[in-house]
Motif scaffolding. Structure first.
Motif, mmCIF file in Angstrom:
data_model
loop_
_atom_site.group_PDB
_atom_site.id
_atom_site.type_symbol
_atom_site.label_atom_id
_atom_site.label_comp_id
_atom_site.label_asym_id
_atom_site.label_seq_id
_atom_site.Cartn_x
_atom_site.Cartn_y
_atom_site.Cartn_z
ATOM 1 N N GLU A 46 0.847 -1.210 0.166
ATOM 2 C CA GLU A 46 0.110 0.099 0.072
ATOM 3 C C GLU A 46 0.690 1.206 0.138
ATOM 4 O O GLU A 46 0.447 2.249 -0.554
ATOM 5 C CB GLU A 46 -1.016 -0.067 1.221
ATOM 6 C CG GLU A 46 -1.406 1.258 1.909
ATOM 7 C CD GLU A 46 -1.280 1.170 3.490
ATOM 8 O OE1 GLU A 46 -2.407 0.798 3.723
ATOM 9 O OE2 GLU A 46 -0.301 1.101 3.926
ATOM 10 N N SER A 47 1.950 1.403 0.815
ATOM 11 C CA SER A 47 2.706 2.391 1.018
ATOM 12 C C SER A 47 4.223 2.002 1.236
ATOM 13 O O SER A 47 4.581 0.828 1.589
ATOM 14 C CB SER A 47 2.015 3.227 1.976
ATOM 15 O OG SER A 47 2.264 2.656 3.254
ATOM 16 N N TRP A 49 5.786 2.668 3.586
ATOM 17 C CA TRP A 49 5.790 2.556 4.978
ATOM 18 C C TRP A 49 5.196 0.998 5.188
ATOM 19 O O TRP A 49 5.970 0.064 5.837
ATOM 20 C CB TRP A 49 4.931 3.429 5.773
ATOM 21 C CG TRP A 49 5.099 3.179 7.223
ATOM 22 C CD1 TRP A 49 5.702 4.024 8.077
ATOM 23 C CD2 TRP A 49 4.482 2.246 8.106
ATOM 24 N NE1 TRP A 49 5.710 3.516 9.397
ATOM 25 C CE2 TRP A 49 4.839 2.573 9.501
ATOM 26 C CE3 TRP A 49 3.576 1.180 7.747
ATOM 27 C CZ2 TRP A 49 4.336 1.874 10.652
ATOM 28 C CZ3 TRP A 49 3.051 0.265 9.061
ATOM 29 C CH2 TRP A 49 3.388 0.662 10.243
ATOM 30 N N ARG A 50 4.364 0.539 4.690
ATOM 31 C CA ARG A 50 3.737 -0.895 4.758
ATOM 32 C C ARG A 50 4.717 -1.711 4.106
ATOM 33 O O ARG A 50 4.899 -3.021 4.678
ATOM 34 C CB ARG A 50 2.480 -0.673 3.941
ATOM 35 C CG ARG A 50 1.493 -1.877 4.236
ATOM 36 C CD ARG A 50 1.074 -2.155 5.909
ATOM 37 N NE ARG A 50 0.539 -0.835 6.207
ATOM 38 C CZ ARG A 50 0.127 -0.680 7.626
ATOM 39 N NH1 ARG A 50 0.368 -1.637 8.598
ATOM 40 N NH2 ARG A 50 -0.247 0.245 8.293
ATOM 41 N N ASP A 124 1.026 -1.918 14.941
ATOM 42 C CA ASP A 124 0.724 -0.553 14.390
ATOM 43 C C ASP A 124 -0.442 -0.018 14.673
ATOM 44 O O ASP A 124 -0.486 1.048 15.355
ATOM 45 C CB ASP A 124 0.845 -1.052 12.916
ATOM 46 C CG ASP A 124 0.596 0.016 11.883
ATOM 47 O OD1 ASP A 124 0.202 -0.181 10.892
ATOM 48 O OD2 ASP A 124 0.599 1.311 12.148
ATOM 49 N N ARG A 125 -1.387 -0.481 14.091
ATOM 50 C CA ARG A 125 -2.873 0.128 14.365
ATOM 51 C C ARG A 125 -3.700 -0.237 15.802
ATOM 52 O O ARG A 125 -3.414 -1.401 15.963
ATOM 53 C CB ARG A 125 -3.688 -0.198 12.914
ATOM 54 C CG ARG A 125 -3.153 0.038 11.636
ATOM 55 C CD ARG A 125 -3.250 1.432 11.429
ATOM 56 N NE ARG A 125 -2.847 1.805 10.140
ATOM 57 C CZ ARG A 125 -3.340 1.554 8.841
ATOM 58 N NH1 ARG A 125 -4.642 0.969 8.934
ATOM 59 N NH2 ARG A 125 -2.926 2.215 7.724
ATOM 60 N N ARG A 179 -4.043 11.466 13.464
ATOM 61 C CA ARG A 179 -3.403 12.511 12.986
ATOM 62 C C ARG A 179 -4.333 13.589 12.721
ATOM 63 O O ARG A 179 -4.173 14.789 12.908
ATOM 64 C CB ARG A 179 -2.593 12.095 11.687
ATOM 65 C CG ARG A 179 -1.452 11.133 12.150
ATOM 66 C CD ARG A 179 -0.838 10.462 10.802
ATOM 67 N NE ARG A 179 0.169 9.430 11.234
ATOM 68 C CZ ARG A 179 0.970 8.698 10.521
ATOM 69 N NH1 ARG A 179 0.357 8.155 9.316
ATOM 70 N NH2 ARG A 179 1.523 7.626 10.808
ATOM 71 N N TRP A 202 -3.911 7.028 1.094
ATOM 72 C CA TRP A 202 -2.295 6.592 1.717
ATOM 73 C C TRP A 202 -1.600 6.650 0.124
ATOM 74 O O TRP A 202 -0.360 6.407 0.141
ATOM 75 C CB TRP A 202 -2.149 5.142 2.147
ATOM 76 C CG TRP A 202 -2.833 5.172 3.514
ATOM 77 C CD1 TRP A 202 -3.728 4.083 3.515
ATOM 78 C CD2 TRP A 202 -2.577 5.614 4.629
ATOM 79 N NE1 TRP A 202 -4.062 4.256 4.871
ATOM 80 C CE2 TRP A 202 -3.598 5.228 5.507
ATOM 81 C CE3 TRP A 202 -2.029 6.770 5.015
ATOM 82 C CZ2 TRP A 202 -3.644 5.454 7.053
ATOM 83 C CZ3 TRP A 202 -1.898 7.316 6.480
ATOM 84 C CH2 TRP A 202 -2.934 6.696 7.050
ATOM 85 N N ASN A 229 0.677 10.950 5.071
ATOM 86 C CA ASN A 229 1.867 10.019 4.868
ATOM 87 C C ASN A 229 2.582 10.430 3.775
ATOM 88 O O ASN A 229 2.245 11.331 2.885
ATOM 89 C CB ASN A 229 1.572 8.491 4.585
ATOM 90 C CG ASN A 229 1.072 8.048 3.339
ATOM 91 O OD1 ASN A 229 0.824 8.877 2.500
ATOM 92 N ND2 ASN A 229 1.346 6.596 2.876
ATOM 93 N N ASP A 259 5.653 9.577 8.363
ATOM 94 C CA ASP A 259 6.414 8.171 7.973
ATOM 95 C C ASP A 259 7.846 8.196 8.079
ATOM 96 O O ASP A 259 8.760 7.519 8.626
ATOM 97 C CB ASP A 259 6.094 7.449 6.712
ATOM 98 C CG ASP A 259 4.507 6.749 6.629
ATOM 99 O OD1 ASP A 259 3.931 6.942 7.800
ATOM 100 O OD2 ASP A 259 4.092 6.401 5.722
HETATM 101 O O1 AHR Z 1 -0.507 2.783 10.231
HETATM 102 C C1 AHR Z 1 0.619 3.569 9.852
HETATM 103 C C2 AHR Z 1 0.132 4.116 8.443
HETATM 104 O O2 AHR Z 1 -0.166 3.217 7.474
HETATM 105 C C3 AHR Z 1 1.480 4.973 7.687
HETATM 106 O O3 AHR Z 1 1.670 6.158 8.063
HETATM 107 C C4 AHR Z 1 1.008 4.738 6.307
HETATM 108 O O4 AHR Z 1 1.889 5.062 5.295
HETATM 109 C C5 AHR Z 1 0.398 3.370 6.056
HETATM 110 O O5 AHR Z 1 -0.308 2.955 5.344
#
Ligand code: AHR
Length: 326
Positions: A46-47, A49-50, A124-125, A179, A202, A229, A259
């Protein structure tokens, strides 16, 4: 007769040793049995970061380290992710790791995991669910990340009321929730102007499209972009530069990002991103440590947050970037 009783005593003692948990249900390590872990990831690619986060977990929970890791990619579909977790329960894994797409919708499936005796680790989440439905959470503090960013905005625009456009992460993700909350509180407290707010999912491309339409609509009124992000900050920068706008630095459109991936810290050094707040994706070793602690009979803390910092265009150096692990 005495000999028979002695033999029976030895047999009973031997059975007792095994039954009282001298070897946990799932051992890994000594017995050679791998610890089977189901990893419910949002969307592996996805990113930036991911991608770093997925790689960190795969490297830390390797076969060499005593794990059998099963990755389920929900493609950022919250309903599918819940089904992925139920699938792990049906497979009778030893542990479940979740990087939750959405904060809601977890009570039933985590209740099933609890009934099945499978420990759940949130990585993370965070989620909106009773704390007794998971063993612990490990990650960064999204709201505090937002406060670091809004503190910078307050300094840059001291005495002014900047016009801000807000590129949100995927709605319902705790990173977006935290955020966004920090920004909305700062806007209300300081009387700043929120010109526009929309989720860029994202994504660089989605953010670029949204930013291009905001440039059409607001032109030079935009003072600051708050992108949740790096990928979305990059998309916004591309749209601004293609429209001939000055970006970042001391007097361009101020760019906030989150990030602090290495490639985007390079853009911070170049002055394109003014403030880049760290959100550390390298959570794999901490998760592996937590599982091994549980395997050894220990109990992790309910919350294992990690320290995070922020980087600024006028103080970051190449040396700092070169030392960064991701
Ligand atoms: O949970 C972290 C976030 O999830 C990051 O900031 C973002 O890039 C990712 O998709």
């Amino acid at each position: 007769m005495k000999r028979l009783i002695a033999i029976l005593l030895v047999v009973v003692m031997a059975i007792g040793l095994v039954a009282c948990g001298s070897t946990p249900a799932t051992t890994g390590g000594n017995s050679g049995k791998l610890i089977k872990v189901g990893f419910a990831q949002c969307k592996a690619d996805e990113s930036d970061w991911r991608k770093a986060n997925t790689k960190s977990v795969q490297e830390a929970l390797s076969k060499e380290n005593g794990f059998e890791l099963i990755l389920a990619d929900s493609n950022n579909d919250a309903a599918k992710q819940v089904a992925d977790v139920q699938g792990f329960i049906d497979q009778e894994v030893d542990y479940i790791i979740i990087a939750a797409v959405n904060v809601d919708g977890w009570d039933t499936v985590l209740g099933n995991a609890k009934k099945a005796g499978i420990p759940v680790i949130l990585m993370d989440r965070t989620i909106n669910a009773s704390e007794d439905l998971y063993v612990c959470w490990v990650g960064g503090g999204f709201y505090n990340e937002g406060v670091k960013a809004t503190d910078w905005i307050a300094k840059r625009f001291a005495g002014k009321k900047p016009n801000i456009v807000h590129l949100q992460g995927q709605l319902g993700a705790s990173a977006q929730v935290g955020r966004t909350q920090a920004l909305e509180e700062a806007i209300s407290k300081n009387g700043w102007n929120l010109l526009a707010q929309q989720t860029g999912e994202w994504s660089t491309d989605t953010a670029k499209e949204i930013m291009a339409s905001w440039i059409q609509q607001y032109g030079d009124k935009i003072d600051c972009v708050y992108a949740e992000n790096d990928n979305m900050a990059d998309g916004a920068i591309q749209a601004l530069e293609e429209a001939g706008k000055k970006v970042g630095g001391d007097d361009g459109v101020a760019i906030i990002s989150f990030d602090a991936n290495k490639a985007y810290l390079q853009m911070t050094l170049e002055g394109k991103i003014n403030c880049n707040v760290e959100c550390n994706p390298l959570l794999g070793p901490k998760v592996a440590e937590i599982i091994k602690k549980i395997e050894g009979g220990g109990q992790p803390a309910k919350k294992e947050s990690i320290d995070e910092t922020a980087f600024y265009y006028d103080t970051i150096t190449q040396e700092i970037i070169d030392k960064r692990p991701y």
